[in-house]
Design a protein around this motif. Structure first.
Motif, PDB file in Angstrom:
ATOM      1  N   ALA A 125       0.836  -1.207   0.000  1.00  0.00           N
ATOM      2  CA  ALA A 125       0.000   0.000   0.000  1.00  0.00           C
ATOM      3  C   ALA A 125       0.869   1.255   0.000  1.00  0.00           C
ATOM      4  O   ALA A 125       1.875   1.336   0.704  1.00  0.00           O
ATOM      5  CB  ALA A 125      -0.915   0.001   1.227  1.00  0.00           C
ATOM      6  N   ARG A 126       0.474   2.227  -0.810  1.00  0.00           N
ATOM      7  CA  ARG A 126       1.175   3.510  -0.870  1.00  0.00           C
ATOM      8  C   ARG A 126       0.144   4.611  -1.079  1.00  0.00           C
ATOM      9  O   ARG A 126      -0.862   4.409  -1.757  1.00  0.00           O
ATOM     10  CB  ARG A 126       2.193   3.536  -2.017  1.00  0.00           C
ATOM     11  N   PHE A 127       0.416   5.761  -0.520  1.00  0.00           N
ATOM     12  CA  PHE A 127      -0.504   6.888  -0.601  1.00  0.00           C
ATOM     13  C   PHE A 127       0.231   8.144  -1.060  1.00  0.00           C
ATOM     14  O   PHE A 127       1.357   8.401  -0.640  1.00  0.00           O
ATOM     15  CB  PHE A 127      -1.123   7.185   0.773  1.00  0.00           C
ATOM     16  N   THR A 128      -0.423   8.910  -1.919  1.00  0.00           N
ATOM     17  CA  THR A 128       0.059  10.245  -2.251  1.00  0.00           C
ATOM     18  C   THR A 128      -1.139  11.131  -2.556  1.00  0.00           C
ATOM     19  O   THR A 128      -2.074  10.700  -3.250  1.00  0.00           O
ATOM     20  CB  THR A 128       1.025  10.258  -3.444  1.00  0.00           C
ATOM     21  N   THR A 129      -1.111  12.359  -2.037  1.00  0.00           N
ATOM     22  CA  THR A 129      -2.191  13.301  -2.355  1.00  0.00           C
ATOM     23  C   THR A 129      -2.114  13.712  -3.816  1.00  0.00           C
ATOM     24  O   THR A 129      -3.157  13.938  -4.447  1.00  0.00           O
ATOM     25  CB  THR A 129      -2.124  14.531  -1.448  1.00  0.00           C
ATOM     26  N   ALA A 130      -0.934  13.866  -4.354  1.00  0.00           N
ATOM     27  CA  ALA A 130      -0.676  14.076  -5.798  1.00  0.00           C
ATOM     28  C   ALA A 130      -1.148  15.421  -6.348  1.00  0.00           C
ATOM     29  O   ALA A 130      -0.625  15.884  -7.364  1.00  0.00           O
ATOM     30  CB  ALA A 130      -1.306  12.953  -6.632  1.00  0.00           C
ATOM     31  N   PHE A 131      -2.122  16.065  -5.733  1.00  0.00           N
ATOM     32  CA  PHE A 131      -2.779  17.213  -6.346  1.00  0.00           C
ATOM     33  C   PHE A 131      -1.808  18.342  -6.717  1.00  0.00           C
ATOM     34  O   PHE A 131      -1.868  18.884  -7.825  1.00  0.00           O
ATOM     35  CB  PHE A 131      -3.872  17.762  -5.418  1.00  0.00           C
ATOM     36  N   ALA A 132      -0.914  18.698  -5.812  1.00  0.00           N
ATOM     37  CA  ALA A 132      -0.021  19.822  -6.072  1.00  0.00           C
ATOM     38  C   ALA A 132       0.916  19.541  -7.241  1.00  0.00           C
ATOM     39  O   ALA A 132       1.354  20.474  -7.933  1.00  0.00           O
ATOM     40  CB  ALA A 132       0.789  20.156  -4.814  1.00  0.00           C
ATOM     41  N   ARG A 133       1.227  18.282  -7.501  1.00  0.00           N
ATOM     42  CA  ARG A 133       2.108  17.921  -8.607  1.00  0.00           C
ATOM     43  C   ARG A 133       1.381  17.894  -9.950  1.00  0.00           C
ATOM     44  O   ARG A 133       1.997  17.663 -10.980  1.00  0.00           O
ATOM     45  CB  ARG A 133       2.783  16.576  -8.331  1.00  0.00           C
ATOM     46  N   ARG A 134       0.088  18.098  -9.913  1.00  0.00           N
ATOM     47  CA  ARG A 134      -0.707  18.171 -11.147  1.00  0.00           C
ATOM     48  C   ARG A 134      -1.318  19.561 -11.331  1.00  0.00           C
ATOM     49  O   ARG A 134      -2.161  19.761 -12.188  1.00  0.00           O
ATOM     50  CB  ARG A 134      -1.836  17.126 -11.113  1.00  0.00           C
ATOM     51  N   GLY A 135      -0.886  20.517 -10.509  1.00  0.00           N
ATOM     52  CA  GLY A 135      -1.417  21.872 -10.623  1.00  0.00           C
ATOM     53  C   GLY A 135      -2.814  22.013 -10.062  1.00  0.00           C
ATOM     54  O   GLY A 135      -3.524  22.989 -10.370  1.00  0.00           O
ATOM     55  N   LEU A 136      -3.230  21.061  -9.237  1.00  0.00           N
ATOM     56  CA  LEU A 136      -4.577  21.051  -8.675  1.00  0.00           C
ATOM     57  C   LEU A 136      -4.563  21.521  -7.231  1.00  0.00           C
ATOM     58  O   LEU A 136      -3.509  21.810  -6.660  1.00  0.00           O
ATOM     59  CB  LEU A 136      -5.163  19.631  -8.771  1.00  0.00           C
ATOM     60  N   ILE A 137      -5.736  21.562  -6.628  1.00  0.00           N
ATOM     61  CA  ILE A 137      -5.863  21.952  -5.226  1.00  0.00           C
ATOM     62  C   ILE A 137      -6.259  20.716  -4.411  1.00  0.00           C
ATOM     63  O   ILE A 137      -6.420  19.631  -4.963  1.00  0.00           O
ATOM     64  CB  ILE A 137      -6.891  23.102  -5.061  1.00  0.00           C
ATOM     65  N   ALA A 138      -6.403  20.878  -3.112  1.00  0.00           N
ATOM     66  CA  ALA A 138      -6.829  19.765  -2.258  1.00  0.00           C
ATOM     67  C   ALA A 138      -8.305  19.502  -2.518  1.00  0.00           C
ATOM     68  O   ALA A 138      -9.164  20.252  -2.066  1.00  0.00           O
ATOM     69  CB  ALA A 138      -6.580  20.103  -0.796  1.00  0.00           C
ATOM     70  N   GLU A 139      -8.585  18.441  -3.258  1.00  0.00           N
ATOM     71  CA  GLU A 139      -9.933  18.228  -3.783  1.00  0.00           C
ATOM     72  C   GLU A 139     -10.814  17.379  -2.877  1.00  0.00           C
ATOM     73  O   GLU A 139     -10.332  16.594  -2.069  1.00  0.00           O
ATOM     74  CB  GLU A 139      -9.840  17.542  -5.160  1.00  0.00           C
ATOM     75  N   TYR A 140     -12.139  17.552  -3.058  1.00  0.00           N
ATOM     76  CA  TYR A 140     -13.169  16.645  -2.552  1.00  0.00           C
ATOM     77  C   TYR A 140     -13.130  16.437  -1.039  1.00  0.00           C
ATOM     78  O   TYR A 140     -13.413  15.359  -0.547  1.00  0.00           O
ATOM     79  CB  TYR A 140     -13.088  15.303  -3.280  1.00  0.00           C
ATOM     80  N   GLY A 141     -12.752  17.491  -0.306  1.00  0.00           N
ATOM     81  CA  GLY A 141     -12.814  17.427   1.149  1.00  0.00           C
ATOM     82  C   GLY A 141     -11.598  16.832   1.824  1.00  0.00           C
ATOM     83  O   GLY A 141     -11.586  16.669   3.051  1.00  0.00           O
ATOM     84  N   ILE A 142     -10.534  16.531   1.058  1.00  0.00           N
ATOM     85  CA  ILE A 142      -9.370  15.920   1.692  1.00  0.00           C
ATOM     86  C   ILE A 142      -8.699  16.865   2.678  1.00  0.00           C
ATOM     87  O   ILE A 142      -8.109  16.440   3.673  1.00  0.00           O
ATOM     88  CB  ILE A 142      -8.350  15.414   0.639  1.00  0.00           C
ATOM     89  N   SER A 143      -8.815  18.189   2.446  1.00  0.00           N
ATOM     90  CA  SER A 143      -8.215  19.143   3.381  1.00  0.00           C
ATOM     91  C   SER A 143      -8.976  19.193   4.702  1.00  0.00           C
ATOM     92  O   SER A 143      -8.469  19.729   5.693  1.00  0.00           O
ATOM     93  CB  SER A 143      -8.163  20.546   2.758  1.00  0.00           C
ATOM     94  N   TRP A 144     -10.179  18.649   4.731  1.00  0.00           N
ATOM     95  CA  TRP A 144     -10.943  18.500   5.979  1.00  0.00           C
ATOM     96  C   TRP A 144     -10.663  17.155   6.618  1.00  0.00           C
ATOM     97  O   TRP A 144     -10.460  17.043   7.824  1.00  0.00           O
ATOM     98  CB  TRP A 144     -12.444  18.642   5.686  1.00  0.00           C
ATOM     99  N   MET A 145     -10.643  16.084   5.822  1.00  0.00           N
ATOM    100  CA  MET A 145     -10.471  14.736   6.357  1.00  0.00           C
ATOM    101  C   MET A 145      -9.060  14.477   6.866  1.00  0.00           C
ATOM    102  O   MET A 145      -8.868  13.901   7.944  1.00  0.00           O
ATOM    103  CB  MET A 145     -10.806  13.694   5.278  1.00  0.00           C
TER     104      MET A 145
END
Length: 267
Positions: A125-145
């Protein structure tokens, strides 16, 4: 025929759902989402399902949004983001939703893992938020969770760096609740779900999930007072009687299934 982007297999009272695009590490598409959410909705109303396990086929859990579908992302409008169900629909399911993370969970794939109530992880198992490396923001409530799972500072680290977190670190910081190193994470998650299905009241599970959701926005006093009202409701229902009697009689409980959602107790 519609391609099976999500496989469904019922094992007794446990439904196993498997994201099924292994060649692209189960990258997320609208079509996969629709199938997954349809299956969740059906399971939520099916009295024969008491717990749900979610995993991925092949080497990944879900590698996030299929980037091949984002080539023309610059032209996306607000209406393009509207979906038949809200993206956080899995959090509304009344039954236990358990993730068996068997490989990478990236971006939206990580979000979907966090939407589950409990997470098992294999050593792969591996995890990465990935968003900042794609020019995106913290999506779909992940910044809350994420801060609520791992703490504010660690959440900031994972969101800003988008670095890859391996299974050992994921377990240490709380992304994974159960790390399975000597066996199969899916088997362990199913065994856990089977135990819940056999021994826990479906109504209790549903109300507890609702309490956890409501209490995330409440004070302790509000939570305690709400629990008193819900406790009185429980005393007037059949599950407490069955739970006490089955314990005193040294037998497995026989709890009733959940009623349809329209008559579901809310908090």
């Amino acid at each position: 025929m519609t391609e099976e982007l999500v496989l469904s297999e019922q094992r007794g009272a446990v439904l196993v759902l498997t994201f099924n695009r292994p060649r692209v590490l189960n990258a997320w598409t609208n079509e996969l989402e629709d199938q997954y959410y349809d299956l969740l909705a059906a399971a939520d109303e099916d009295p024969g399902v008491r717990a749900i396990v979610v995993t991925g086929s092949g080497r990944g859990f879900c590698s996030g949004a299929d980037l091949g579908n984002l080539k023309n992302v610059g032209g996306v409008s607000e209406s393009d983001l509207v979906r038949p169900r809200d993206r956080d629909f899995p959090t509304t399911i009344r039954k236990p939703l358990i993730a068996a993370v068997n490989g990478v969970a990236a971006g939206l794939g990580m979000v979907e893992a966090l939407y589950c109530d409990v997470r098992f992880g294999s050593s792969a198992a591996r995890f990465t938020t990935a968003f900042a490396r794609r020019g995106l923001i913290a999506e779909y409530g992940i910044s809350w969770m994420l801060p609520r799972l791992v703490g504010h500072s660690r959440a900031v680290d994972l969101l800003l760096s988008s670095r890859m977190v391996d299974a050992d670190e994921a377990y240490r910081i709380g992304l994974i609740d159960h790390l399975v190193t000597g066996g199969d994470a899916l088997d362990a998650a199913i065994a856990y779900a089977e135990d819940i299905a056999a021994n826990c009241s479906p109504t209790s599970l549903s109300v507890i999930k609702s309490q956890m959701s409501a209490d995330a926005h409440s004070t302790f006093t509000d939570s305690a007072r709400r629990a008193e009202s819900l406790m009185l409701n429980a005393f007037h229902g059949p599950d407490v009687v069955e739970g006490v009697n089955s314990h005193l009689e040294h037998r497995a409980p026989n709890f009733p299934s959940l009623s349809v959602r329209s008559s579901h107790v809310s908090v």
